[in-house]
Design a protein around this motif. Structure first.
Motif, PDB file in Angstrom:
ATOM      1  N   LYS A 122       2.190   1.926  -3.335  1.00  0.00           N
ATOM      2  CA  LYS A 122       1.417   2.418  -4.304  1.00  0.00           C
ATOM      3  C   LYS A 122       0.917   3.827  -3.870  1.00  0.00           C
ATOM      4  CE  LYS A 122      -0.308   0.832  -7.331  1.00  0.00           C
ATOM      5  NZ  LYS A 122       0.278   0.739  -8.698  1.00  0.00           N
ATOM      6  N   LYS A 123       1.065   4.547  -3.028  1.00  0.00           N
ATOM      7  CA  LYS A 123       0.993   5.709  -2.522  1.00  0.00           C
ATOM      8  C   LYS A 123       1.981   6.683  -3.116  1.00  0.00           C
ATOM      9  CE  LYS A 123      -0.239   7.029   1.461  1.00  0.00           C
ATOM     10  NZ  LYS A 123      -0.395   7.040   3.068  1.00  0.00           N
ATOM     11  N   ARG A 125       0.696  -1.181   0.092  1.00  0.00           N
ATOM     12  CA  ARG A 125       0.143  -0.018  -0.208  1.00  0.00           C
ATOM     13  C   ARG A 125       0.925   1.243  -0.163  1.00  0.00           C
ATOM     14  NH1 ARG A 125      -4.633  -1.869   4.320  1.00  0.00           N
ATOM     15  NH2 ARG A 125      -6.059  -2.764   2.721  1.00  0.00           N
ATOM     16  N   CYS A 160      -4.779  -1.886  -8.200  1.00  0.00           N
ATOM     17  CA  CYS A 160      -4.535  -1.187  -6.921  1.00  0.00           C
ATOM     18  C   CYS A 160      -5.811  -1.531  -6.128  1.00  0.00           C
ATOM     19  CB  CYS A 160      -4.750   0.338  -6.963  1.00  0.00           C
ATOM     20  SG  CYS A 160      -3.193   0.942  -7.848  1.00  0.00           S
TER      21      CYS A 160
END
Length: 254
Positions: free
Chosen positions: A32-33, A29, A55
């Motif tokens: 993916k930020k 996570r 995602c």
């Protein structure tokens, strides 16, 4: 022979349980930020990577790390996993761990092209922030950032004996903070020291990641903290040294 690459790379060494699905999810996570230029888009266990990351559904990635080892866990057998992640701009990441009766460190590695980090406004800072956040997420015992275009960047690690020679930035986790002592580290001749989370320290040796760290700077830091705790001057084969009493309990089989 040093393999020179036009990139900035980081490594994080951890003794956390990388079979923990929640840990894996936190790392994915956070990756993916990041801004689009740093985000992984594909994954797999060997190159070329051909599986796209969705995602909204990270389960396919988690099936590689760590959930693919369920049968081996039930049997108490040695197990391992490697996960490769790749972005569109030459960015890449690798998660690598194994659990057996031999002590070992798990690793999270990443790299981004020099051109991207130099020329895209704000991306260098985002790359450093990612490194800091991942260090906390995996409870890294040690981490560093290296310019992969400079000779000597790829000298091997041997943390059970000594730290590698002083890189541009190192992160010390609790084992090294305990071994050296917080106050001794804070008084060391690093250019910049920053607390990361509640238990990690960012230790920056010189101004720019794009330039070599001067040998006199490295020598001063080694002398302050104890030369016996570091590799130095390109040497990496040592029979002794000073290192923490690492707790390998979460990476060892019973």
């Amino acid at each position: 022979m040093t393999n020179l690459v036009e990139a900035i790379g980081f490594s994080l060494m951890s003794l956390a349980d990388f079979e923990d699905g929640e840990l894996a999810l936190r790392v994915l996570r956070r990756l993916k930020k990041t801004p689009t230029e740093l985000q992984p888009l594909k994954f797999g266990i060997h190159e070329p990577l051909d599986q796209r990351i969705n995602c909204s559904d990270l389960e396919p990635v988690l099936s590689v790390w760590p959930n693919s080892t369920a049968n081996a866990r039930e049997k108490g057998e040695p197990r391992e996993a490697i996960l490769l992640l790749e972005g569109s701009s030459g960015v890449g990441y690798m998660i690598n761990w194994h659990k057996s009766k031999t002590p070992s460190f798990s690793a999270v590695d990443g790299h981004a092209p020099l051109g991207l980090l130099k020329n895209k406004r704000g991306i260098l800072g985002e790359f450093f922030d990612l490194f800091k956040d991942l260090a906390v997420a995996v409870d890294a015992v040690y981490g560093d950032i290296r310019n992969m275009s400079l000779k000597g960047w790829d000298l091997p690690f041997d943390l059970v004996r000594r730290l590698p020679d002083v890189p541009w930035v190192s992160i010390y986790g609790p084992p090294y903070v305990s071994m050296f002592g917080r106050e001794r580290i804070l008084s060391a001749p690093f250019l910049k020291i920053e607390e990361i989370g509640s238990s990690h320290l960012w230790l920056q040796a010189s101004e720019s990641v794009f330039d070599s760290v001067a040998e006199e700077t490295r020598a001063a830091i080694r002398e302050h903290l104890g030369a016996e705790a570091f590799m130095s001057k390109g040497r990496w084969r040592y029979s002794d040294g000073k290192a923490p009493a690492f707790d390998f309990s979460r990476v060892l089989l019973p």
